[in-house]
Design an enzyme around this catalytic site. Structure first.
Site, short mmCIF file in Angstrom:
data_model
loop_
_atom_site.label_atom_id
_atom_site.label_comp_id
_atom_site.label_asym_id
_atom_site.label_seq_id
_atom_site.Cartn_x
_atom_site.Cartn_y
_atom_site.Cartn_z
N PRO A 106 -4.51 7.50 4.05
CG PRO A 106 -3.36 5.69 4.99
CD PRO A 106 -3.80 6.28 3.66
CB ILE A 107 -4.58 11.99 7.92
CG1 ILE A 107 -6.10 11.95 7.69
CG2 ILE A 107 -4.12 13.41 8.24
CD1 ILE A 107 -6.92 12.25 8.92
CE LYS A 108 -0.52 11.85 12.50
NZ LYS A 108 0.03 11.57 13.82
CB CYS A 109 0.10 8.42 3.59
SG CYS A 109 0.12 6.86 4.45
CB ILE A 110 4.39 11.48 1.71
CG1 ILE A 110 4.94 11.88 3.06
CG2 ILE A 110 4.88 12.40 0.63
CD1 ILE A 110 6.44 11.75 3.18
#
Length: 110
Positions: A106-110
């Site tokens: 996912p794009i917003k995962c670190i």
């Protein structure tokens, strides 16, 4: 990185995400989960399948808040809790479910 499956080399990135989502199948899902010491239950598989459905609809993997909302709207009230998802996926629900689903991080995962 890579691993062998049925005589084929399956390529992954440095975080273990499949480079080719078309390499995915249920056996690969279990291999990916086992690589993180995660024993998949029916609840895990419901979440993983929801992430795959979301991807098929929106061509992206959901971040955690979107995943929670999606699960709730799909009628999985018991799984639409961040506490429950954290219990199921201690390494991060959105990230782990996407990985086991054979999808991009996912794009917003670190």
């Amino acid at each position: 990185m890579s691993f062998e499956y049925n005589g084929r080399i399956i390529e992954t990135d440095s975080n273990g995400f499949l480079l080719n989502k078309d390499d995915w199948n249920e056996e690969i899902m279990y291999i990916l989960a086992e690589s993180e010491n995660c024993d998949l239950t029916d609840k895990h598989i419901l979440v993983i399948n929801a992430v795959r459905e979301y991807y098929d609809t929106y061509a992206t993997t959901p971040a955690i808040r979107i995943l929670l909302k999606y699960l709730k709207e799909a009628g999985y009230q018991d799984l639409s809790s961040s506490i429950e998802l954290a219990r199921l996926f201690p390494n991060g629900a959105a990230k782990s479910a996407a990985k086991y689903a054979g999808l991009p991080k996912p794009i917003k995962c670190i």
